[in-house]
Design a protein around this motif. Structure first.
Motif, PDB file in Angstrom:
ATOM      1  N   VAL A 248       0.857  -1.183   0.000  1.00  0.00           N
ATOM      2  CA  VAL A 248       0.000   0.000   0.000  1.00  0.00           C
ATOM      3  C   VAL A 248       0.898   1.239   0.000  1.00  0.00           C
ATOM      4  CG1 VAL A 248      -1.800   1.281   1.237  1.00  0.00           C
ATOM      5  CG2 VAL A 248      -1.748  -1.231   1.349  1.00  0.00           C
ATOM      6  N   VAL A 249       0.538   2.216  -0.806  1.00  0.00           N
ATOM      7  CA  VAL A 249       1.304   3.465  -0.857  1.00  0.00           C
ATOM      8  C   VAL A 249       0.355   4.631  -0.632  1.00  0.00           C
ATOM      9  CG1 VAL A 249       2.828   4.911  -2.277  1.00  0.00           C
ATOM     10  CG2 VAL A 249       2.836   2.435  -2.598  1.00  0.00           C
ATOM     11  N   ASN A 250       0.764   5.582   0.207  1.00  0.00           N
ATOM     12  CA  ASN A 250      -0.050   6.795   0.293  1.00  0.00           C
ATOM     13  C   ASN A 250       0.787   8.065   0.328  1.00  0.00           C
ATOM     14  OD1 ASN A 250      -0.197   5.490   3.295  1.00  0.00           O
ATOM     15  ND2 ASN A 250      -0.076   7.721   3.414  1.00  0.00           N
ATOM     16  N   VAL A 251       0.183   9.116  -0.206  1.00  0.00           N
ATOM     17  CA  VAL A 251       0.823  10.430  -0.248  1.00  0.00           C
ATOM     18  C   VAL A 251       0.736  11.066   1.138  1.00  0.00           C
ATOM     19  CG1 VAL A 251       0.575  12.783  -1.189  1.00  0.00           C
ATOM     20  CG2 VAL A 251       0.256  10.795  -2.686  1.00  0.00           C
ATOM     21  N   GLY A 252       1.859  11.611   1.600  1.00  0.00           N
ATOM     22  CA  GLY A 252       1.874  12.304   2.876  1.00  0.00           C
ATOM     23  C   GLY A 252       1.989  13.811   2.705  1.00  0.00           C
ATOM     24  N   ASP A 253       1.959  14.510   3.834  1.00  0.00           N
ATOM     25  CA  ASP A 253       1.939  15.972   3.813  1.00  0.00           C
ATOM     26  C   ASP A 253       3.134  16.596   3.078  1.00  0.00           C
ATOM     27  OD1 ASP A 253      -0.421  15.997   5.216  1.00  0.00           O
ATOM     28  OD2 ASP A 253       0.494  16.378   7.167  1.00  0.00           O
TER      29      ASP A 253
END
Ligand SMILES: C=C1C[C@]23C[C@H]1CC[C@H]2[C@@]12CCC[C@@](C)(C(=O)O1)[C@H]2[C@@H]3C(=O)O
Ligand SMILES: O=C(O)CCC(=O)C(=O)O
Ligand SMILES: [Fe+2]
Length: 348
Positions: A248-253
């Motif tokens: 799983v990959v997610n964009v962070g701040d």
């Protein structure tokens, strides 16, 4: 010698949900609203990968990645080391207890204090070298295998992260490596999470809603049931259904800031299950200590003012631990240009 604190509650042997873990509002029920949104699966060998990964970042900020090149064997090993850690007696884990003001350690996460109830999870955070916390847990040498595995896992994920960041940068029109390679640090934080079976899963929450203070977060999880949910609207959550072989990959701040707001930070949370014990191994990659994170110069210009001021990763982590959801807003720049425009529009 550290003894088990009176306040330590062992989730693994609980047969009822204590009040301190019981959420009263309906938003924390385990029925995910699937809606029309599905989580994109990005094949890194796809010929159109730049476009696909870019759009996945732009739309949800969260996706699954396959053909990611991280050896299966490393994933199995981090899984077994995490299980070895979490199955230790509480007093042994508590030898690595997180002390206030520190990120590294075992115990409630920095974000817990923003939530009225406790989370149905155990976490072990490692920021920097694993040696100190691991040798506190295993003073007899049992830490070497743990540390080697943690280092190898982080190295493998770092390679993947750098590769994906390059693709995303190209999607944003930043072609030259020299314009983004400096974002890549040598190490990030590793967050090991354990979500034991829960006696009353509909009224418990594994981890409360948050965005990560990262460029990209990459996570590996156990089991087929999942638990991670991605926010897709007000009180609307999509379950991130696991797919064998995927991460799983997610964009962070930080990437949100660099993209000047174009790529949204994925807000996510974790629900728990009555029978299934889930684990996740989360790489939270930031930038090297001296890098000023700000909207990329190539993404600002006339009509595109920078939305955020510059921050270092550590500075941002400090802000985040103080004000969590307001952290991004607090570094937002009020642009004169934008104000003038809105006044003009108002007058027209
Ligand atoms: C390097 C990081 C990133 C941290 C703080 C520090 C170590 C642990 C990370 C997490 C992990 C769990 C969610 C979060 C929100 C939390 O409470 O701790 C994360 C936070 C952030 O991404 O802001
Ligand atoms: O366990 C998960 O799937 C997510 C954990 C998470 O969001 C985190 O550690 O930041
Ligand atoms: Fe997270």
């Amino acid at each position: 010698m550290v003894s088990v604190e009176e306040t330590h509650f062992d989730l693994n042997s609980a047969n009822a949900l204590p009040d301190t873990y019981t959420w009263l509002t309906p938003q924390n029920q385990s029925q995910p609203s699937q809606g029309p949104v599905s989580i994109p699966v990005i094949d890194l060998d796809d010929i159109d990968v730049i476009d696909k990964i870019g759009r996945a970042c732009e739309v949800l900020g969260l996706f699954l990645v396959i053909n990611h090149g991280v050896p299966e064997e490393i994933l199995r090993r981090i899984e077994s080391e995490a299980r070895r850690f979490f199955s230790l007696p509480a007093d042994q884990k508590l030898r690595a207890k997180r002390i206030p003001g520190d990120f590294t350690g075992y115990g409630p996460l920095p974000i817990s204090k923003f939530f009225e109830k406790k989370f149905w999870s155990e976490g072990f955070t490692i920021l920097g070298s694993p040696i100190k916390p691991a040798s506190a847990v295993w003073p007899d040498g049992g830490h070497t295998q743990f540390c080697d595995t943690v280092n190898e896992y982080q190295q493998a994920i770092l390679k993947l992260q750098a590769r994906m960041l390059g693709l995303v940068m190209r999607y944003l029109g930043i072609e030259d490596e020299n314009d983004w390679l400096h974002y890549i640090g040598e190490k990030g934080a590793l967050q090991l999470n354990s979500y034991p079976p829960c006696p009353d899963p509909d009224r418990a929450l594994g981890l409360g809603a948050h965005g990560d203070s990262t460029l990209l977060t990459v996570l590996h999880q156990t089991g087929e049931k999942g638990g991670l949910q991605c926010k897709i609207g007000e009180d609307q959550w999509a379950l991130v259904t696991p797919k064998p072989g995927s991460l799983v990959v997610n964009v962070g701040d930080l990437l949100h800031i660099i993209s000047n707001g174009r790529l949204p930070t994925a807000v996510h949370r974790v629900i728990v299950d009555a029978d299934h014990h889930r684990y996740s191994f989360v790489n939270l990659w930031g930038t090297p200590p001296d890098v000023k994170v700000m909207p990329h110069p190539k993404l600002v210009g006339p009509g595109k003012p920078p939305l955020y001021r510059a921050v270092t990763w550590m500075e941002y982590l400090g802000i985040k631990t103080k004000i969590l959801n307001e952290a991004l807003d607090s570094i937002r720049v009020h642009e004169n240009l934008g104000d003038d425009e809105s006044i003009q529009n108002h007058n027209n």
